[in-house]
Design a protein around this motif. Structure first.
Motif, mmCIF file in Angstrom:
data_model
loop_
_atom_site.group_PDB
_atom_site.id
_atom_site.type_symbol
_atom_site.label_atom_id
_atom_site.label_comp_id
_atom_site.label_asym_id
_atom_site.label_seq_id
_atom_site.Cartn_x
_atom_site.Cartn_y
_atom_site.Cartn_z
ATOM 1 N N VAL A 66 -9.432 -33.729 -7.627
ATOM 2 C CA VAL A 66 -8.663 -33.766 -6.386
ATOM 3 C C VAL A 66 -9.634 -33.786 -5.220
ATOM 4 C CG1 VAL A 66 -7.006 -32.533 -4.943
ATOM 5 C CG2 VAL A 66 -6.730 -32.535 -7.433
ATOM 6 N N GLN A 67 -9.522 -34.819 -4.376
ATOM 7 C CA GLN A 67 -10.430 -34.979 -3.240
ATOM 8 C C GLN A 67 -9.841 -34.283 -2.003
ATOM 9 O OE1 GLN A 67 -13.389 -36.446 -3.811
ATOM 10 N NE2 GLN A 67 -12.714 -36.802 -5.919
ATOM 11 N N TRP A 68 -10.616 -33.389 -1.439
ATOM 12 C CA TRP A 68 -10.083 -32.610 -0.319
ATOM 13 C C TRP A 68 -9.901 -33.454 0.937
ATOM 14 C CZ3 TRP A 68 -7.649 -28.544 -1.646
ATOM 15 C CH2 TRP A 68 -8.018 -27.871 -2.806
ATOM 16 N N SER A 69 -10.616 -34.568 1.033
ATOM 17 C CA SER A 69 -10.373 -35.479 2.153
ATOM 18 C C SER A 69 -8.972 -36.081 2.036
ATOM 19 C CB SER A 69 -11.422 -36.594 2.163
ATOM 20 O OG SER A 69 -11.392 -37.335 0.943
ATOM 21 N N GLU A 70 -8.544 -36.394 0.815
ATOM 22 C CA GLU A 70 -7.205 -36.930 0.588
ATOM 23 C C GLU A 70 -6.138 -35.867 0.818
ATOM 24 O OE1 GLU A 70 -7.632 -38.409 -3.361
ATOM 25 O OE2 GLU A 70 -8.611 -40.279 -2.724
ATOM 26 N N VAL A 71 -6.475 -34.623 0.507
ATOM 27 C CA VAL A 71 -5.561 -33.513 0.780
ATOM 28 C C VAL A 71 -5.309 -33.396 2.286
ATOM 29 C CG1 VAL A 71 -5.355 -30.987 0.769
ATOM 30 C CG2 VAL A 71 -6.096 -32.192 -1.295
ATOM 31 N N LEU A 72 -6.378 -33.474 3.067
ATOM 32 C CA LEU A 72 -6.246 -33.372 4.525
ATOM 33 C C LEU A 72 -5.440 -34.533 5.100
ATOM 34 C CD1 LEU A 72 -9.853 -32.194 5.492
ATOM 35 C CD2 LEU A 72 -7.745 -30.831 5.470
ATOM 36 N N ILE A 73 -5.630 -35.737 4.549
ATOM 37 C CA ILE A 73 -4.868 -36.899 5.013
ATOM 38 C C ILE A 73 -3.383 -36.697 4.738
ATOM 39 C CG2 ILE A 73 -4.448 -39.366 4.656
ATOM 40 C CD1 ILE A 73 -7.468 -39.633 4.022
ATOM 41 N N ALA A 74 -3.053 -36.253 3.527
ATOM 42 C CA ALA A 74 -1.648 -36.029 3.164
ATOM 43 C C ALA A 74 -1.030 -34.917 4.007
ATOM 44 C CB ALA A 74 -1.543 -35.690 1.678
ATOM 45 N N MET A 75 -1.793 -33.876 4.278
ATOM 46 C CA MET A 75 -1.297 -32.794 5.123
ATOM 47 C C MET A 75 -1.066 -33.286 6.546
ATOM 48 S SD MET A 75 -3.634 -29.578 3.774
ATOM 49 C CE MET A 75 -2.895 -28.403 4.897
ATOM 50 N N GLY A 76 -1.947 -34.161 7.016
ATOM 51 C CA GLY A 76 -1.775 -34.737 8.349
ATOM 52 C C GLY A 76 -0.503 -35.563 8.450
ATOM 53 N N TRP A 77 -0.240 -36.402 7.451
ATOM 54 C CA TRP A 77 0.985 -37.193 7.430
ATOM 55 C C TRP A 77 2.223 -36.301 7.357
ATOM 56 C CZ3 TRP A 77 1.512 -41.689 9.316
ATOM 57 C CH2 TRP A 77 0.525 -42.670 9.188
ATOM 58 N N THR A 78 2.136 -35.224 6.588
ATOM 59 C CA THR A 78 3.269 -34.293 6.489
ATOM 60 C C THR A 78 3.602 -33.707 7.853
ATOM 61 O OG1 THR A 78 2.643 -33.711 4.216
ATOM 62 C CG2 THR A 78 4.115 -32.200 5.368
ATOM 63 N N ALA A 79 2.589 -33.273 8.569
ATOM 64 C CA ALA A 79 2.798 -32.715 9.910
ATOM 65 C C ALA A 79 3.393 -33.763 10.848
ATOM 66 C CB ALA A 79 1.473 -32.189 10.461
ATOM 67 N N ILE A 80 2.905 -34.992 10.754
ATOM 68 C CA ILE A 80 3.419 -36.081 11.597
ATOM 69 C C ILE A 80 4.885 -36.352 11.291
ATOM 70 C CG2 ILE A 80 3.273 -38.582 12.010
ATOM 71 C CD1 ILE A 80 0.225 -38.302 11.663
#
Length: 277
Positions: free
Chosen positions: A249-263
């Motif tokens: 699991v890539q933490w950069s991808e985790v941050l991207i998905a979390m960003g989209w969730t917030a948006i």
């Protein structure tokens, strides 16, 4: 939070279609997983999952979270109808009259998806732990509880996708249109990825195409738990599979998905806030 959840659960449980879809979304992945884990020996037909290593620790965490995520579509329909029904039955306006703020309306939907995602993740954890304990060749704690980050990625994948469904349905207010838009956007993302991969950047810039597509909303969710087939092939025949790939699991991808969730969640709130009901 409890009050908002109670309001939404009453609505969902009194809706027969939503009730059936919620039950199926929980029941089917666990039923299928346990059926596929059964050892079959009929003399002329013999199937033993333990021989194939599919349910070995820690690989089982990757395998089960990937396939369990496919059943998120059942609850996605619930999430879509949960918002669309507010407009169809005019309960949204009534909720606002009864004292709920627009922020609370959006949060109530998000809380439901959050609770569902948490329960589903716990279910996948228990299911994998039970099946793995029966069939895995490894029983050391250090191996059993390795790669548990796939469960976190699975949880985030559900939350992000349901938040996306919430946003799209808040935007168009109709179930059938929401489903159509989600399917269309998914197709557009995969076609765009294929075009970038094979037409624009070609083989020498494969990683560059990957780096661009990881910012696509739906692609960012998919990347959280990648397909495990090549990893399994390397596990079974490492000398025959020469392709190198990092399945962690890539933490950069985790941050991207979390960003989209917030948006998506905040975007849903802004849409409702500016809309004249």
């Amino acid at each position: 939070m409890i009050r908002l959840l109670q309001i939404e659960f009453i609505k969902l449980w009194n809706n027969r279609a939503s009730k059936v879809l919620i039950i199926l979304s929980f029941l089917l992945p666990f039923t299928i997983a346990f059926i596929t884990s059964i050892k079959i020996d009929l003399g002329f037909v013999r199937l033993d999952p333990a021989e194939y290593g599919i349910f070995d620790f820690p690989f089982i965490w990757h395998w089960n979270t990937y396939f369990a995520a496919a059943f998120k579509l059942f609850f996605a329909l619930v999430a879509i109808s949960m918002v669309a029904n507010e407009y169809n039955y005019r309960t949204l306006k009534q909720n606002l009259i009864d004292g709920l703020s627009k922020k609370e309306v959006i949060l109530s939907k998000f809380y439901v998806t959050l609770v569902y995602s948490l329960i589903s993740t716990v279910g996948v954890f228990l299911m994998s732990l039970i099946i793995g304990s029966i069939y895995s060749s490894f029983n050391e704690a250090s191996i059993i509880f390795r790669d548990l980050e796939y469960l976190f990625a699975y949880l985030l994948k559900l939350i992000a996708f349901f938040s996306f469904c919430l946003f799209i349905t808040t935007l168009v207010r109709r179930s059938i249109f929401s489903i159509g838009i989600i399917v269309l956007l998914s197709a557009i993302e995969w076609i765009s990825y294929a075009y970038l991969r094979w037409e624009v950047f070609e083989d020498e810039a494969y990683t560059f195409a990957e780096n661009i597509s990881q910012f696509f909303p739906l692609m960012s969710m998919y990347n959280l738990v990648e397909q495990p087939f090549l990893r399994y092939a390397k596990k079974v025949s490492p000398e025959e599979i020469g392709i190198s790939h990092d399945y962690a699991v890539q933490w950069s991808e985790v941050l991207i998905a979390m960003g989209w969730t917030a948006i998506f969640v905040y975007g849903s709130y802004l849409l409702l806030k500016k809309r004249d009901l």
